[in-house]
Enzyme design. Structure first.
Site, PDB file in Angstrom:
ATOM      1  CG  ASN A   9      -1.683   1.203   1.474  1.00 19.82           C
ATOM      2  OD1 ASN A   9      -1.766   2.055   0.596  1.00 19.82           O
ATOM      3  ND2 ASN A   9      -2.286   1.315   2.653  1.00 19.82           N
ATOM      4  CE  LYS A  11      -0.139   3.260   4.844  1.00 16.41           C
ATOM      5  NZ  LYS A  11      -0.084   3.367   6.290  1.00 16.41           N
ATOM      6  CG  HIS A  95      -5.865   1.709   5.300  1.00 15.59           C
ATOM      7  ND1 HIS A  95      -5.462   2.651   6.214  1.00 15.59           N
ATOM      8  CD2 HIS A  95      -4.812   0.864   5.132  1.00 15.59           C
ATOM      9  CE1 HIS A  95      -4.215   2.390   6.583  1.00 15.59           C
ATOM     10  NE2 HIS A  95      -3.795   1.311   5.944  1.00 15.59           N
ATOM     11  CD  GLU A  97      -3.022   5.367   6.858  1.00 13.06           C
ATOM     12  OE1 GLU A  97      -2.988   5.439   5.623  1.00 13.06           O
ATOM     13  OE2 GLU A  97      -2.090   4.893   7.528  1.00 13.06           O
ATOM     14  CD  GLU A 167      -3.522  -2.697   7.397  1.00 15.74           C
ATOM     15  OE1 GLU A 167      -2.446  -2.959   6.853  1.00 15.74           O
ATOM     16  OE2 GLU A 167      -4.108  -1.606   7.255  1.00 15.74           O
ATOM     17  N   GLY A 173       2.392   2.134  10.898  1.00 14.84           N
ATOM     18  CA  GLY A 173       3.325   3.251  10.773  1.00 14.84           C
ATOM     19  C   GLY A 173       4.018   3.621  12.062  1.00 14.84           C
ATOM     20  CB  SER A 213       5.252  -2.025  11.973  1.00 15.41           C
ATOM     21  OG  SER A 213       4.834  -0.697  12.263  1.00 15.41           O
TER      22      SER A 213
HETATM   23  P1  PGA Z   1       2.774   0.162   7.766  1.00 19.32           P
HETATM   24  O1  PGA Z   1       1.314   0.391   7.120  1.00 19.32           O
HETATM   25  O2  PGA Z   1       3.342  -1.082   7.154  1.00 19.32           O
HETATM   26  O3  PGA Z   1       3.555   1.405   7.400  1.00 19.32           O
HETATM   27  O4  PGA Z   1       2.574   0.031   9.234  1.00 19.32           O
HETATM   28  C1  PGA Z   1       0.460  -0.687   6.870  1.00 19.32           C
HETATM   29  C2  PGA Z   1      -0.824  -0.175   6.286  1.00 19.32           C
HETATM   30  O5  PGA Z   1      -1.253   0.919   6.632  1.00 19.32           O
HETATM   31  O6  PGA Z   1      -1.452  -0.863   5.444  1.00 19.32           O
END
Ligand code: PGA
Length: 257
Positions: A9, A11, A95, A97, A167, A173, A213
């Site tokens: 992803n 982003k 997601h 976010e 997740e 993140g 992560s």
């Molecule tokens: P990350 O994000 O690997 O940077 O923690 C995962 C995601 O948001 O899908």
């Protein structure tokens, strides 16, 4: 046996040149890999140039979001038909976010899931609890609630086509990964929810990815867990080498067969 899947992803990262460089390096690193399904989800602006680079590779393309309508007066939005038109086979939906910053509710995500399935896009549907929910012992309740809202009315037969991503919001993140045991416990729980909603056969086939992560150092341990079938990768997919290493890390999973 479930084939592992690694989805990147991106982003809101990467201009055209950066995207081309990243995809070309990934392509070179994964051309002979057949033990893992690989998906990349660039921003909308890069989908058309990225698909032209993916021809003849095992890498699938996905969107990071979509509207549930096929067209209309929805300024700034992109439809499932448009994603299909550009060559997407997948779309990330729900997601955290999107839930947090764009106020997407389970019922909106549910409409998107239904719509994606009706246009033969594979939805990668995200669920996961916040730190506060985990610390107060409500992680499973939260995930159950998201699961029920998001998958309401989905036909049993259609369910097989869905990919679920667990997740935990506190791991996205942040550099904090759920332990393989925490991931396994929740993945097992999610698979039991799938079974309740469908049947044992579909529950045993559906892929549940872990996200939060994921990096080359932890993919092996995560994927070695029974119900962890791959990863949805954010930060570590922006560098070709770490993304390739994560994909290579899933080879361990074949030991489970
Ligand atoms: P990350 O994000 O690997 O940077 O923690 C995962 C995601 O948001 O899908």
């Amino acid at each position: 046996m479930r084939k592992p899947m690694i989805a990147g992803n991106w982003k809101m990262f990467k201009t055209s040149q950066e995207a081309n460089n990243l995809v070309n390096t990934i392509k070179a690193g994964v051309h002979s890999i057949d033990y893992c399904d690989i998906v990349i989800c660039p921003p909308f602006t890069q989908l058309s140039s990225v698909i032209s680079l993916l021809d003849g590779t095992p890498i699938g393309l996905g969107g990071q979001n979509m509207h549930f309508e096929k067209e209309g007066a929805f300024t700034g939005e992109v439809s499932p038909v448009m994603l299909k038109d550009l060559g997407c086979r997948y779309v990330i939906l729900g997601h955290s976010e999107r839930r947090a910053h764009f106020k997407e509710t389970d019922s909106i995500i549910n409409k998107k899931v239904q719509s994606a399935l009706s246009y033969s896009l594979v939805p990668i549907v995200c669920v996961g609890e916040t730190l506060e929910e985990r610390e107060s012992g409500r992680a499973q309740d939260t995930v159950r609630q998201q699961f029920e809202g998001t998958f309401q009315g989905i036909d049993v037969k259609q369910f097989e086509k869905i990919v679920i991503a667990y997740e935990p919001v506190w791991a996205i993140g942040t550099g904090k990964t759920a332990t393989p045991e925490q991931a396994q416990e929740m993945h097992h729980f999610i698979r039991s929810l799938v079974e309740q909603k469908t049947n044992q056969e579909i529950a045993s086939k559906i892929r549940i990815l872990y996200g939060g992560s994921v990096k080359p150092e932890n993919i092996g341990e995560l994927i070695s867990k029974e119900d962890v079938d791959g990863g949805l990768v954010g930060g570590a997919c922006l560098k070709a080498q770490s993304f390739i290493q994560i994909i290579q890390g899933t080879v361990e999973d074949n030991a489970k067969v």
